[in-house]
Design a protein around this motif. Structure first.
Motif, PDB file in Angstrom:
ATOM      1  N   GLN A  24      58.455  74.893  16.734  1.00 28.81           N
ATOM      2  CA  GLN A  24      58.621  73.713  15.871  1.00 28.81           C
ATOM      3  C   GLN A  24      58.370  74.118  14.422  1.00 28.81           C
ATOM      4  N   LYS A  25      59.073  73.486  13.499  1.00 20.81           N
ATOM      5  CA  LYS A  25      58.828  73.721  12.079  1.00 20.81           C
ATOM      6  C   LYS A  25      57.353  73.440  11.791  1.00 20.81           C
ATOM      7  N   GLY A  26      56.682  74.356  11.053  1.00 14.14           N
ATOM      8  CA  GLY A  26      55.269  74.166  10.705  1.00 14.14           C
ATOM      9  C   GLY A  26      54.301  74.762  11.716  1.00 14.14           C
ATOM     10  N   ALA A  27      54.834  75.283  12.853  1.00 15.13           N
ATOM     11  CA  ALA A  27      53.942  75.897  13.844  1.00 15.13           C
ATOM     12  C   ALA A  27      53.430  77.233  13.295  1.00 15.13           C
ATOM     13  N   VAL A  28      52.193  77.600  13.678  1.00 17.22           N
ATOM     14  CA  VAL A  28      51.634  78.879  13.217  1.00 17.22           C
ATOM     15  C   VAL A  28      52.262  79.996  14.054  1.00 17.22           C
ATOM     16  N   VAL A 191      51.154  82.444   8.618  1.00 20.56           N
ATOM     17  CA  VAL A 191      52.609  82.360   8.459  1.00 20.56           C
ATOM     18  C   VAL A 191      53.127  81.258   9.383  1.00 20.56           C
ATOM     19  N   TYR A 192      53.774  80.252   8.768  1.00 12.27           N
ATOM     20  CA  TYR A 192      54.273  79.099   9.531  1.00 12.27           C
ATOM     21  C   TYR A 192      55.783  79.217   9.759  1.00 12.27           C
ATOM     22  N   ALA A 193      56.258  78.527  10.802  1.00 16.36           N
ATOM     23  CA  ALA A 193      57.710  78.484  11.051  1.00 16.36           C
ATOM     24  C   ALA A 193      58.348  77.590   9.992  1.00 16.36           C
ATOM     25  N   PRO A 194      59.325  78.130   9.227  1.00 19.50           N
ATOM     26  CA  PRO A 194      59.936  77.317   8.161  1.00 19.50           C
ATOM     27  C   PRO A 194      60.905  76.268   8.713  1.00 19.50           C
ATOM     28  N   ILE A 195      61.425  76.510   9.933  1.00 22.88           N
ATOM     29  CA  ILE A 195      62.374  75.574  10.551  1.00 22.88           C
ATOM     30  C   ILE A 195      62.075  75.515  12.047  1.00 22.88           C
ATOM     31  N   SER A 196      62.607  74.513  12.719  1.00 21.37           N
ATOM     32  CA  SER A 196      62.522  74.465  14.186  1.00 21.37           C
ATOM     33  C   SER A 196      63.695  75.257  14.749  1.00 21.37           C
ATOM     34  N   SER A 217      59.439  93.746   6.132  1.00 23.12           N
ATOM     35  CA  SER A 217      58.255  92.878   6.127  1.00 23.12           C
ATOM     36  C   SER A 217      58.435  91.627   6.987  1.00 23.12           C
ATOM     37  N   LYS A 218      59.646  91.399   7.511  1.00 20.96           N
ATOM     38  CA  LYS A 218      59.809  90.154   8.292  1.00 20.96           C
ATOM     39  C   LYS A 218      59.102  90.277   9.637  1.00 20.96           C
ATOM     40  N   VAL A 219      58.591  89.132  10.119  1.00 20.15           N
ATOM     41  CA  VAL A 219      57.886  89.132  11.401  1.00 20.15           C
ATOM     42  C   VAL A 219      58.739  88.493  12.497  1.00 20.15           C
ATOM     43  N   ALA A 220      59.755  87.716  12.092  1.00 15.48           N
ATOM     44  CA  ALA A 220      60.597  87.050  13.090  1.00 15.48           C
ATOM     45  C   ALA A 220      61.879  86.552  12.447  1.00 15.48           C
ATOM     46  N   THR A 221      62.872  86.295  13.290  1.00 18.06           N
ATOM     47  CA  THR A 221      64.078  85.593  12.843  1.00 18.06           C
ATOM     48  C   THR A 221      64.208  84.369  13.744  1.00 18.06           C
ATOM     49  N   ILE A 222      64.329  83.203  13.104  1.00 15.99           N
ATOM     50  CA  ILE A 222      64.458  81.950  13.874  1.00 15.99           C
ATOM     51  C   ILE A 222      65.874  81.423  13.705  1.00 15.99           C
ATOM     52  N   VAL A 223      66.478  81.041  14.831  1.00 15.91           N
ATOM     53  CA  VAL A 223      67.832  80.491  14.781  1.00 15.91           C
ATOM     54  C   VAL A 223      67.726  78.983  14.952  1.00 15.91           C
ATOM     55  N   ARG A 224      68.266  78.269  13.967  1.00 13.54           N
ATOM     56  CA  ARG A 224      68.239  76.810  14.019  1.00 13.54           C
ATOM     57  C   ARG A 224      69.188  76.345  15.125  1.00 13.54           C
ATOM     58  N   THR A 225      68.716  75.450  15.964  1.00 16.40           N
ATOM     59  CA  THR A 225      69.606  74.923  17.010  1.00 16.40           C
ATOM     60  C   THR A 225      69.976  73.511  16.611  1.00 16.40           C
ATOM     61  N   SER A 226      71.274  73.238  16.652  1.00 15.53           N
ATOM     62  CA  SER A 226      71.694  71.885  16.303  1.00 15.53           C
ATOM     63  C   SER A 226      72.748  71.458  17.312  1.00 15.53           C
ATOM     64  N   VAL A 227      73.211  70.253  17.147  1.00 16.22           N
ATOM     65  CA  VAL A 227      74.190  69.712  18.098  1.00 16.22           C
ATOM     66  C   VAL A 227      75.524  70.424  17.906  1.00 16.22           C
TER      67      VAL A 227
END
Length: 266
Positions: A24-28, A191-196, A217-227
């Motif tokens: 979720q966006k804002g998760a640690v 470091v928080y998740a910038p998006i869900s 320096s990146k720790v993760a890549t998050i893929v936004r899921t949408s409809v």
């Protein structure tokens, strides 16, 4: 989607995700070791406390200097901001008045001596009275000068104390800025998740050191899921089996091991 990277460097002490996990966006996502930042915060807070004490002391010194000035002025009958003339000093005025009289007496005795109407000893007496008063006058003037100097010294002590208080207040402001910076440094270790979305890549490992502004320096890549809207061709003979509002399940070649749920809209 988006790459997630810390804004400060440090050792990773906590990782709360894995590839494929949904965040979720804002998760640690990651915590870095914040002990150094915490020590800096404590030092900065101690510094603020110390500087605030110094301000209190400096302000007390200002009050003390003002009280000293008032006392010195009161002794000489001078009001705040008043300039002080040595000739108006009461002792000087009194002696000046006596001296004026003594000068007159001496001039009179001089005339009477010339006409032989008084003895030389009387004239000498008048003269020594006048000379004694001249001596007293110069002493009174130098006393007055000392008093004036005391007022000037007391005034300048007030100025010095006020300047010291101003500089102590400025030091508090500087120390407070350091507290704010240290607080930010602590919050930057999380470091928080910038998006869900789903984690598509994880490069963070426990115990690893990360440095910001370096290519890795990146720790993760998050893929936004949408409809997603999909058009599916349905063979004519099956069209009667498909209705709006019906649930479907589908697979894609990109994620062969996952089923995606959806709804027929028309």
């Amino acid at each position: 989607g988006g790459d997630v990277a810390p804004t400060v460097g440090g050792k990773i002490v906590e990782v709360n995700f894995d590839i494929g996990s949904y965040v979720q966006k804002g998760a640690v996502l990651v915590r870095l070791d914040g002990r150094d930042a915490q020590i800096r915060l404590e030092q900065a807070q101690a510094q603020v406390e110390q500087q605030q004490k110094a301000v209190g002391q400096a302000e007390a010194n200002v009050q003390q200097a003002i009280a000293n000035l008032r006392q010195t002025q009161a002794r000489l009958g001078v009001r705040d901001g008043e300039t002080f003339d040595i000739e108006t000093f009461s002792q000087v005025r009194n002696i000046n008045a006596q001296l004026e009289l003594a000068e007159k007496e001496l001039r009179r005795a001089e005339r009477l001596l010339e006409t032989g109407d008084i003895a030389r000893t009387i004239y000498d007496q008048r003269k020594s009275q006048r000379d004694a008063l001249l001596g007293q006058l110069s002493e009174a003037r130098s006393n007055a000068a000392v008093a004036v100097k005391a007022i000037d010294t007391a005034r300048s002590a007030v100025g010095t104390a006020q300047a010291a208080a101003a500089s102590a207040r400025a030091a508090v402001a500087t120390a407070q800025t350091q507290v704010d910076q240290a607080r930010k440094a602590i919050s930057d270790t999380i470091v928080y998740a910038p998006i869900s979305g789903f984690v598509a890549e994880r490069t963070a490992d426990l115990g690893e050191f990360v440095t910001p502004n370096t290519p890795n320096s990146k720790v993760a890549t998050i893929v936004r899921t949408s409809v997603l809207r999909m058009r599916i061709d349905v063979p004519e003979q099956n069209i009667g089996q498909v209705k709006a509002g019906q649930g479907i399940s589908l697979q894609t070649s990109a994620y062969p091991d996952r089923n995606f749920a959806g709804t027929v809209v028309r």
